[in-house]
Design a protein around this motif. Sequence first.
Motif, PDB file in Angstrom:
ATOM      1  N   GLU A  17     -12.380 -12.533  10.660  1.00  0.00           N
ATOM      2  CA  GLU A  17     -12.795 -12.319  12.050  1.00  0.00           C
ATOM      3  C   GLU A  17     -14.310 -12.263  12.212  1.00  0.00           C
ATOM      4  O   GLU A  17     -14.850 -11.381  12.877  1.00  0.00           O
TER       5      GLU A  17
ATOM      6  N   HIS B  88      -8.810 -14.756  15.672  1.00  0.00           N
ATOM      7  CA  HIS B  88      -7.835 -14.626  16.753  1.00  0.00           C
ATOM      8  C   HIS B  88      -8.061 -15.697  17.814  1.00  0.00           C
ATOM      9  O   HIS B  88      -7.273 -15.829  18.736  1.00  0.00           O
TER      10      HIS B  88
ATOM     11  N   ILE C 285       0.889  -1.157   0.000  1.00  0.00           N
ATOM     12  CA  ILE C 285       0.000   0.000   0.000  1.00  0.00           C
ATOM     13  C   ILE C 285       0.922   1.200   0.000  1.00  0.00           C
ATOM     14  O   ILE C 285       1.706   1.361   0.924  1.00  0.00           O
TER      15      ILE C 285
ATOM     16  N   PRO D 241      -0.885 -12.097  14.769  1.00  0.00           N
ATOM     17  CA  PRO D 241      -1.039 -10.863  15.542  1.00  0.00           C
ATOM     18  C   PRO D 241      -1.665  -9.733  14.741  1.00  0.00           C
ATOM     19  O   PRO D 241      -1.682  -9.767  13.520  1.00  0.00           O
ATOM     20  N   ASN D 242      -2.165  -8.742  15.464  1.00  0.00           N
ATOM     21  CA  ASN D 242      -2.736  -7.544  14.836  1.00  0.00           C
ATOM     22  C   ASN D 242      -1.726  -6.930  13.885  1.00  0.00           C
ATOM     23  O   ASN D 242      -0.542  -6.826  14.200  1.00  0.00           O
ATOM     24  N   GLY D 243      -2.214  -6.520  12.749  1.00  0.00           N
ATOM     25  CA  GLY D 243      -1.355  -5.807  11.807  1.00  0.00           C
ATOM     26  C   GLY D 243      -0.461  -6.704  10.980  1.00  0.00           C
ATOM     27  O   GLY D 243       0.392  -6.227  10.238  1.00  0.00           O
ATOM     28  N   ALA D 244      -0.633  -8.021  11.089  1.00  0.00           N
ATOM     29  CA  ALA D 244       0.246  -8.941  10.376  1.00  0.00           C
ATOM     30  C   ALA D 244      -0.021  -8.921   8.866  1.00  0.00           C
ATOM     31  O   ALA D 244       0.842  -9.259   8.061  1.00  0.00           O
TER      32      ALA D 244
ATOM     33  N   ILE E  56       3.170  -4.862   2.556  1.00  0.00           N
ATOM     34  CA  ILE E  56       2.406  -5.510   3.625  1.00  0.00           C
ATOM     35  C   ILE E  56       2.494  -7.034   3.491  1.00  0.00           C
ATOM     36  O   ILE E  56       2.696  -7.743   4.464  1.00  0.00           O
TER      37      ILE E  56
ATOM     38  N   LYS F 281      -3.407  -9.985   7.629  1.00  0.00           N
ATOM     39  CA  LYS F 281      -4.446 -10.989   7.347  1.00  0.00           C
ATOM     40  C   LYS F 281      -5.596 -10.382   6.518  1.00  0.00           C
ATOM     41  O   LYS F 281      -6.007 -10.945   5.504  1.00  0.00           O
ATOM     42  N   SER F 282      -6.078  -9.221   6.975  1.00  0.00           N
ATOM     43  CA  SER F 282      -7.158  -8.578   6.218  1.00  0.00           C
ATOM     44  C   SER F 282      -6.658  -8.136   4.843  1.00  0.00           C
ATOM     45  O   SER F 282      -7.384  -8.204   3.851  1.00  0.00           O
ATOM     46  N   THR F 283      -5.407  -7.692   4.819  1.00  0.00           N
ATOM     47  CA  THR F 283      -4.829  -7.286   3.544  1.00  0.00           C
ATOM     48  C   THR F 283      -4.861  -8.455   2.558  1.00  0.00           C
ATOM     49  O   THR F 283      -5.243  -8.284   1.398  1.00  0.00           O
TER      50      THR F 283
HETATM   51  N1  LIG Z   1      -4.946   1.741   3.724  1.00  0.00           N
HETATM   52  C1  LIG Z   1      -3.834   1.532   4.441  1.00  0.00           C
HETATM   53  N2  LIG Z   1      -2.861   2.478   4.473  1.00  0.00           N
HETATM   54  C2  LIG Z   1      -1.731   2.273   5.197  1.00  0.00           C
HETATM   55  N3  LIG Z   1      -1.505   1.162   5.896  1.00  0.00           N
HETATM   56  C3  LIG Z   1      -2.430   0.197   5.887  1.00  0.00           C
HETATM   57  C4  LIG Z   1      -3.642   0.334   5.171  1.00  0.00           C
HETATM   58  N4  LIG Z   1      -4.362  -0.788   5.341  1.00  0.00           N
HETATM   59  C5  LIG Z   1      -3.641  -1.579   6.144  1.00  0.00           C
HETATM   60  N5  LIG Z   1      -2.482  -0.999   6.472  1.00  0.00           N
HETATM   61  C6  LIG Z   1      -1.446  -1.548   7.333  1.00  0.00           C
HETATM   62  O1  LIG Z   1      -1.133  -2.829   6.885  1.00  0.00           O
HETATM   63  C7  LIG Z   1      -0.839  -3.663   8.001  1.00  0.00           C
HETATM   64  C8  LIG Z   1      -1.674  -4.916   7.890  1.00  0.00           C
HETATM   65  O2  LIG Z   1      -3.034  -4.578   8.133  1.00  0.00           O
HETATM   66  P1  LIG Z   1      -4.175  -5.689   8.169  1.00  0.00           P
HETATM   67  O3  LIG Z   1      -5.460  -4.967   8.334  1.00  0.00           O
HETATM   68  O4  LIG Z   1      -4.028  -6.538   6.980  1.00  0.00           O
HETATM   69  O5  LIG Z   1      -3.805  -6.476   9.470  1.00  0.00           O
HETATM   70  P2  LIG Z   1      -4.546  -7.700  10.172  1.00  0.00           P
HETATM   71  O6  LIG Z   1      -3.587  -8.802  10.186  1.00  0.00           O
HETATM   72  O7  LIG Z   1      -5.844  -7.933   9.534  1.00  0.00           O
HETATM   73  O8  LIG Z   1      -4.745  -7.119  11.630  1.00  0.00           O
HETATM   74  P3  LIG Z   1      -5.957  -7.311  12.689  1.00  0.00           P
HETATM   75  O9  LIG Z   1      -5.733  -8.623  13.335  1.00  0.00           O
HETATM   76  O10 LIG Z   1      -5.760  -6.202  13.647  1.00  0.00           O
HETATM   77  O11 LIG Z   1      -7.244  -7.219  11.932  1.00  0.00           O
HETATM   78  C9  LIG Z   1      -1.117  -2.847   9.245  1.00  0.00           C
HETATM   79  O12 LIG Z   1       0.086  -2.368   9.747  1.00  0.00           O
HETATM   80  C10 LIG Z   1      -1.952  -1.698   8.756  1.00  0.00           C
HETATM   81  O13 LIG Z   1      -1.743  -0.534   9.501  1.00  0.00           O
END
Ligand SMILES: Nc1ncnc2c1ncn2[C@@H]1O[C@H](COP(=O)(O)OP(=O)(O)OP(=O)(O)O)[C@@H](O)[C@H]1O
Lengths: 250, 495
Positions: free
Chosen positions: A173, A205, A13, A37-40, A18, A42-44
């Motif tokens: 989630e 989680h 991004i 963990p958060n921010g790993a 990511i 997964k949603s991306t």
């Molecule tokens: N639009 C964006 N702009 C900048 N950074 C982003 C954006 N979307 C996600 N990120 C970053 O990408 C990283 C991965 O985010 P993601 O949402 O995929 O994490 P996750 O594993 O789903 O976390 P969680 O368990 O908290 O849902 C995070 O550090 C987040 O801040």
Amino acid sequence: MPLIEIKNLHARIGEREILKGINLAIEPGTVHAVMGPNGAGKSTLSNVIAGREGYEVTEGEILFNGENIAELSPDERARAGIFLAFQYPVEIPGVTLSTFLKAALNARRKAAGEAEIAPVEFLKLMRDTARRLNLPDDLIRRPVNVGFSGGEKKRADIFQMSVLEPTLCLLDETDSGLDIDALKVVSEGVNALRSPERGFLVITHYQRLLNHIVPDVVHVFADGRIVKTGDASLAEELEANGYADYTDAA
Amino acid sequence: MAISEQTVETVADLGRYKYGFSTDIESDKAPKGLTEDTIRFISAKKNEPAWLLEWRLGAFRAWKEMPEPEWAKLDYPPIDYQDAYYYAAPRQKPKLKSLDEVDPELLRTYEKLGIPLKEQAKLAGVEGADEMASGMPGVAVDAVFDSVSVATTYKAKLREMGVLFMSISEAVQEFPDLVQKYLGSVVPPGDNFFACLNSAVFTDGSFVLVPKGLRCPMELSTYFRINEKNTGQFERTLIVAEEGSYVSYLEGCTAPQRDEHQLHAAVVELVALDDAEIKYSTVQNWYPGDESGKGGIYNFVTKRAACRGRNSKVSWTQVETGSAITWKYPSCILQGDNSQGEFYSVAITNNRQQADTGTKMIHIGKNTRSRIVSKGISAGRAEQTYRGLVRVLPRAEGARNFTQCDSLLIGDRSAAHTVPYIESRNPGAQLEHEATTSRISDDQMYYCQQRGIDPEEAVALIVNGFCRDVLQTLPMEFAVEAQKLVGISLEGSVG
Ligand SMILES: Nc1ncnc2c1ncn2[C@@H]1O[C@H](COP(=O)(O)OP(=O)(O)OP(=O)(O)O)[C@@H](O)[C@H]1O
Ligand SMILES: [Mg+2]
């Protein structure tokens, strides 16, 4: 042939990488769980699979039913059979869940060259599915997610999934915010959809969900990579020990 | 009635000799430009009584002295009022035997709007179409093809019940006293620049009178269509609901693509007597111009209702998707005690369209109530202004108003403005105003797309949701059509 095969996927991004080389293949009929963990990222990962704008795939590819889907728009991917139950479902004021789902169903039918669904058939489908998922009737007549409680939003998403019958279900989630009974109902709904041709990627989680939806494969996700893959017992181990071992490794 | 033929003959004579210009009766058109002669020509052509000619001339003289209003937030090149035609009648065709004989362009327009075939036949004036509809209560149509009504249906049936529904030209012939009594009683000729122009040159429109105590069992409907090149359209509509009566009136317009700007300045007057109710619904879909704004219709309309009687009620619903320029403020004068006015509006502007629209609610009687729900959608480089006035006069004890004004922006080059004027001279009045501005978010688009809905349809869906409160007030026939229009008019707004 895997339902979906992700090879060395890198995505960013803006300037920030990511996803840092994901390899993952989901066979039809299997459930894969992803924990981390958060921010790993997964949603991306689920958004990149679904084709959301704003992510740049810099390396690697995603094959869905053997076809590279890089050029497909989110709606084309959806119509091809990819469904994402969102971590944060979005509100659409004034559009009832039922109107919305009818539009979604008919979009698929239209793409497949079929006629629109008959009103009676649609009504029956809605009613039967709602009953099966124990979804209150009034939710269907209310605007999509507007004023829904956190748990209701998740349940409404699974309701949509059950109506649309995709082949690849990405659940981000879905368990968060669900009460104990709802967790059970939603899990049963998901289990009811398990079939030899369908595959699941379940992001969670909590081990708790995986007691209900028993996965075939569990992945540990950290810092944009899958750092460990195992069977259902891996989830229990994580529940006990946390991610410390893996985040250090990553 | 052979009025039209008779008129054509009369005018053929008049036109050639009396007024010093010759008129091509084949095209049946007044010469370009606007003079007292033009007005005499129109009036003679329509075989009008002397008082009406004088009324028109009075309006014309007043109009010449009036400046064109500049307060609206609209930007358009000056209109050359001398460079337009003020009267054009389509040639009277013999009765059509079947839909095959109808102008295919007209049918295509109807089809696009999803009007059922049976209805299309009636609209186009096909013989026997009434019987096809087999007496079911439905839609009675007075189609205005260009400036003269060419088809009127259900008239006989309505007449049996005592409902008068006809073109205003016919009403002038058949019921001159009624017309004289009410014409200009809500919108006086000198009211504003465009209404004044209309009063001088109006060519046709509808006349409705619903008698005491009757709930008109069918919707009355007019489909307008602008056809002749360069012909200003000056419709005049007058609806009177007598004591305790009810009527629902539908107005819809479409126009084919064209090159030059077209002026439209209609006047609609509604009169509701004691305990009477009028529901007036409009779907306006005139040609908005191309993407650069070229060629669209200029729509300067004066619509006003007088809630004259106690407990009377008027409800305006409008769906405005067309025109290059819209200048329109359907209003209610709440004169009778306990009278109610409502204004429900959806206005969509795309590309280079501009709309300055809203309403006026004038509270005069005691316990008068008004409700305003306005939904404005702006896409492309379109500009839109909601302009609303709520005025409460000292005598209006217990007056109440609720105003809700929501704007939705699509893309980042469109604009929306809200200009509410509130003037209360009664301290007891309860006035509520809510306003919001929002955008269609990327998240919403993604959510829709993730369910398989393509971007264009997603926008239509989201916008329809945004307008739901207003669209729900439309009669069924129109609601479906309006929903489709919402989608069509926003085509190309995403990409
Ligand atoms: N639009 C964006 N702009 C900048 N950074 C982003 C954006 N979307 C996600 N990120 C970053 O990408 C990283 C991965 O985010 P993601 O949402 O995929 O994490 P996750 O594993 O789903 O976390 P969680 O368990 O908290 O849902 C995070 O550090 C987040 O801040
Ligand atoms: Mg997440």
